[in-house]
Structures are given as C-alpha cells and as structure tokens.
Design a protein around this motif. Structure first.
Motif, PDB file in Angstrom:
ATOM      1  N   LEU A 165       0.822  -1.203   0.000  1.00  0.00           N
ATOM      2  CA  LEU A 165       0.000   0.000   0.000  1.00  0.00           C
ATOM      3  C   LEU A 165       0.861   1.260   0.000  1.00  0.00           C
ATOM      4  O   LEU A 165       1.761   1.395   0.824  1.00  0.00           O
ATOM      5  N   GLY A 166       0.592   2.145  -0.954  1.00  0.00           N
ATOM      6  CA  GLY A 166       1.330   3.401  -1.033  1.00  0.00           C
ATOM      7  C   GLY A 166       2.631   3.314  -1.802  1.00  0.00           C
ATOM      8  O   GLY A 166       3.365   4.306  -1.882  1.00  0.00           O
ATOM      9  N   GLN A 167       2.907   2.150  -2.375  1.00  0.00           N
ATOM     10  CA  GLN A 167       4.144   1.977  -3.124  1.00  0.00           C
ATOM     11  C   GLN A 167       3.846   1.457  -4.530  1.00  0.00           C
ATOM     12  O   GLN A 167       2.751   0.965  -4.805  1.00  0.00           O
ATOM     13  N   GLY A 168       4.835   1.556  -5.390  1.00  0.00           N
ATOM     14  CA  GLY A 168       4.705   0.965  -6.703  1.00  0.00           C
ATOM     15  C   GLY A 168       5.007  -0.524  -6.660  1.00  0.00           C
ATOM     16  O   GLY A 168       5.562  -1.023  -5.681  1.00  0.00           O
ATOM     17  N   PRO A 169       4.630  -1.236  -7.695  1.00  0.00           N
ATOM     18  CA  PRO A 169       4.918  -2.679  -7.734  1.00  0.00           C
ATOM     19  C   PRO A 169       6.417  -2.959  -7.705  1.00  0.00           C
ATOM     20  O   PRO A 169       7.202  -2.208  -8.287  1.00  0.00           O
ATOM     21  N   LYS A 170       6.771  -4.044  -7.036  1.00  0.00           N
ATOM     22  CA  LYS A 170       8.158  -4.482  -6.983  1.00  0.00           C
ATOM     23  C   LYS A 170       8.233  -5.899  -7.529  1.00  0.00           C
ATOM     24  O   LYS A 170       7.493  -6.773  -7.091  1.00  0.00           O
ATOM     25  N   ALA A 192      -7.593   7.901 -11.138  1.00  0.00           N
ATOM     26  CA  ALA A 192      -6.902   6.617 -10.967  1.00  0.00           C
ATOM     27  C   ALA A 192      -5.547   6.903 -10.348  1.00  0.00           C
ATOM     28  O   ALA A 192      -5.221   8.040 -10.019  1.00  0.00           O
ATOM     29  N   GLU A 193      -4.750   5.855 -10.220  1.00  0.00           N
ATOM     30  CA  GLU A 193      -3.370   6.039  -9.772  1.00  0.00           C
ATOM     31  C   GLU A 193      -2.444   5.819 -10.958  1.00  0.00           C
ATOM     32  O   GLU A 193      -2.635   4.882 -11.739  1.00  0.00           O
ATOM     33  N   TYR A 194      -1.457   6.678 -11.067  1.00  0.00           N
ATOM     34  CA  TYR A 194      -0.549   6.667 -12.203  1.00  0.00           C
ATOM     35  C   TYR A 194       0.863   6.354 -11.724  1.00  0.00           C
ATOM     36  O   TYR A 194       1.349   6.948 -10.762  1.00  0.00           O
ATOM     37  N   GLY A 228       3.923   6.218  -7.305  1.00  0.00           N
ATOM     38  CA  GLY A 228       2.591   6.509  -7.807  1.00  0.00           C
ATOM     39  C   GLY A 228       2.067   7.888  -7.451  1.00  0.00           C
ATOM     40  O   GLY A 228       2.480   8.497  -6.450  1.00  0.00           O
ATOM     41  N   THR A 229       1.160   8.399  -8.288  1.00  0.00           N
ATOM     42  CA  THR A 229       0.431   9.645  -8.035  1.00  0.00           C
ATOM     43  C   THR A 229      -1.053   9.353  -8.168  1.00  0.00           C
ATOM     44  O   THR A 229      -1.495   8.861  -9.206  1.00  0.00           O
TER      45      THR A 229
END
Lengths: 115, 114
Positions: free
Chosen positions: A39-44, B87-89, B107-108
C-alpha cells in the motif's frame, strides 16, 4: 483476447499460515512476472519466468516465498509462513517476450491481508 | 543508485482542466521509460512508453509524455481531463545493464472534481 487471470482476488490469513496465488497468463506469452505492491508503493518485481525457467528472482524472499511455472503456462506463488509485512497486492503480468520494449499485461491482482 | 521519483503523492484537478504528472529518474544513461495507470480493483495498464527517437510520445486515452534528458524527467500530460481519468498513475523505468526488470515509482493518485 482473454487477459491475465488471477485467483483468488482476496485472501485473509493469520501470520505463520501459508497461502498460494495462481496466475494464468495471456495465451502465447512466454514471460510471466510476479510483483508485490505494498500500500502506497509501486509494484516491486519478485520473480520473472521465461517459459518455465527463472530469469530473475533476486528480490524474492526465498526463505518464505516460492514460485513455479510448470509447463511454461500457469504459475503459482506461495508464501510459507506468512508475516504481517506480506500484506500487499500480488500482481501477475505477462508479455510475449522478456524485452523492455514489449508491453507487460497485468492481471487484477490478489489482495492479501495477514493478521 | 538508480531510482525513480514521483514527487506528487496526490493531485486534484477539475474536469476539463489540463494535467501534468511528474516523474524523475536517477541514472547515468537514457533509460527505458513507461507510464502505467491503475484503476481501483484493476491491474496496471500501459499508457505509453519511450525508448528512443522523438522525445514527445503519444499514448492511449489522449495522454502524452515528454522525455527531457537535461532534467532527467518524463512527465505525463493531458490537455483536458475527464472524470474517468481518476486513478493512480505509475512511472516505471528500465535500466539497461541491470537485471531486465522495471523499477516503479511510488505513484500519483489523481482525483477529478466535477
């Protein structure tokens, strides 16, 4: 064309239990990826398969995570035993080949909550 | 070390307004650059990508991005935002020479006001 399928969509387990996720990539795609998205992070990236061989698993916590892609099609990601910090969305993606310029197609993900 | 930064955690715009989402990377050479969008309960969808050539890239859904080498940036733009763009980018970068994997920014989240 059918997309990447994943199941289950949601899973709630207690810590120290085991869990498994399943992924069916797009037909004909040789490369399959498993990502962890906290949550709150990009995919790893956790692991990348080319057909049924592992290309990269450098970020897979091998003491508790395992993955296989038998017959070069479906794949299963397992966590045993689960920890609280494993709570995340687990995304599966596939691409025709393993080069950067090829688009990765993502499944809807499996949302895991470890209590 | 190689890294990807999306400085804005959350952006709110009104429908019809223009949009720019920022992405910066740290790397000594030109990386491979991508923008993905993630709608609630959905997987990530590729909007556009840049490898070489024209630094202004057109993508799906009316999005475009411009690679600026001098600023190590790859910002995403859209001239007029629609409510369905909420959405999230994610910006993602592939660094040559390392393992052939993408590194995603954090992400944003985009909110669109009516």
């Amino acid at each position: 064309e059918a997309g990447v399928a994943q199941s289950p969509r949601y899973k709630i387990i207690e810590k120290r239990q085991s869990v498994a996720f399943w992924c069916n990539p797009i037909s004909g795609h040789a490369t399959l990826y498993w990502y962890q998205q906290i949550l709150g992070q990009g995919p790893k990236l956790l692991i990348q398969f080319q057909n049924n061989g592992v290309v990269d698993d450098s970020q897979l916590p091998k003491d508790r995570f395992s993955a296989e892609r038998l017959k070069g099609v479906d794949s299963t990601l397992k966590i045993q035993p689960a920890k609280l910090e494993d709570s995340a969305v687990y995304l599966c993606a596939s691409s025709i080949g393993g080069n950067y310029e090829e688009t990765q197609y993502f499944g809807p993900g499996t949302r895991l909550l470890v209590l | 070390a190689q890294s990807v930064t999306q400085p804005d955690i959350h952006i709110t715009v009104s429908e019809g307004a223009s949009l720019e989402l920022r992405c910066n990377y740290s790397y000594g050479a030109t990386p491979y650059l991508f923008w993905y969008v993630q709608s609630p309960g959905q997987g990530l969808q590729l909007l556009l990508k840049y490898f070489s050539g024209d630094t202004l890239v057109q993508g799906i859904k009316g999005f475009e991005a411009e690679f600026k080498r001098s600023q190590s940036s790859f910002n995403l733009r859209k001239p007029s935002v629609h409510w369905s763009d909420a959405a999230e980018y994610f910006c993602a970068v592939g660094f040559s020479g390392s393992a052939r994997q993408l590194t995603f920014g954090s992400g944003t989240q985009l909110t669109v006001l009516p």
